[in-house]
Write a protein that holds these residues in place. Sequence first.
Motif, short mmCIF file in Angstrom:
data_model
loop_
_atom_site.label_atom_id
_atom_site.label_comp_id
_atom_site.label_asym_id
_atom_site.label_seq_id
_atom_site.Cartn_x
_atom_site.Cartn_y
_atom_site.Cartn_z
N ASP A 1 26.59 -44.29 -12.29
CA ASP A 1 24.80 -43.51 -13.33
C ASP A 1 23.86 -43.34 -12.57
OD1 ASP A 1 25.17 -45.83 -11.97
OD2 ASP A 1 24.44 -47.90 -12.97
N LYS A 2 23.90 -43.24 -11.81
CA LYS A 2 23.26 -42.48 -10.57
C LYS A 2 23.49 -40.78 -9.73
CE LYS A 2 20.09 -46.72 -10.46
NZ LYS A 2 18.99 -47.24 -9.06
N LEU A 3 22.48 -40.42 -9.83
CA LEU A 3 22.44 -38.68 -9.26
C LEU A 3 21.62 -39.51 -7.69
CD1 LEU A 3 21.59 -36.39 -11.06
CD2 LEU A 3 23.05 -36.91 -10.64
N ASP B 1 18.21 -42.69 -4.96
CA ASP B 1 19.28 -42.76 -6.03
C ASP B 1 18.33 -42.19 -7.32
OD1 ASP B 1 21.56 -43.05 -4.53
OD2 ASP B 1 20.89 -45.47 -4.87
N TYR C 1 17.92 -41.45 -12.09
CA TYR C 1 18.83 -41.48 -13.20
C TYR C 1 18.59 -39.99 -13.31
CZ TYR C 1 18.93 -46.36 -13.38
OH TYR C 1 19.65 -47.87 -12.94
N PRO D 1 23.99 -37.67 -13.99
CA PRO D 1 24.82 -38.43 -13.61
C PRO D 1 25.80 -38.05 -14.39
CG PRO D 1 23.22 -39.71 -13.97
CD PRO D 1 22.58 -39.11 -14.49
N ASN D 2 27.12 -37.11 -14.01
CA ASN D 2 27.96 -36.30 -13.58
C ASN D 2 28.71 -35.24 -14.74
OD1 ASN D 2 29.50 -39.19 -13.22
ND2 ASN D 2 28.88 -39.93 -15.35
N ASN E 1 27.49 -36.13 -7.94
CA ASN E 1 26.29 -36.38 -8.41
C ASN E 1 25.78 -37.04 -6.59
OD1 ASN E 1 26.75 -37.42 -10.78
ND2 ASN E 1 28.83 -38.84 -10.06
#
Length: 121
Positions: free
Chosen positions: A4-6, A21, A23, A38-39, A77
Amino acid sequence: MPVDKLHIKVVTPEKVLLEADAYQVTVPTKQGEVTLLPNHVNLITELSEGELFYKQKIDGDNDVLLIFGGILSLYNNQVIVVARSAVKVQEIDVMKAELAKQEAEKMLAKKLEKTQFAQIE
C-alpha cells in the motif's frame, strides 16, 4: 498481497535528500508529469526540471522537492531518484537565492566585457 506504499529515496551528488514511504509520488519527466502509485509497473525514465510531489498520508498535503534533472527508477515499489541537484522547498532561502542570482549575473556581465574587450583588441 498488494503493497500500500512506495518507498522513495532521492539522492544527489552531495547527499541523500529524502528517504520516506509515500502513498503517491508525482515527478516531472521529459514526456510530461507522471504519478506513481503502489504496485505501479516497473519504470526507468529521465527527469526534467520541476517539482516532485510526494504524499506521506492518504488525506494529507503533498510535500514538495524541486529537482533539476536526473533519472528515476521504480522497481517493486522502490522509487529511486538520482537527481543532478534537488532541494526541499521549505529549505529555500529566498534572500540567499536572490543574492546568488545577482552575483551570477555580475559574473556573467564581467565575462561578456572581457569577450568584448578581446574582440575590440
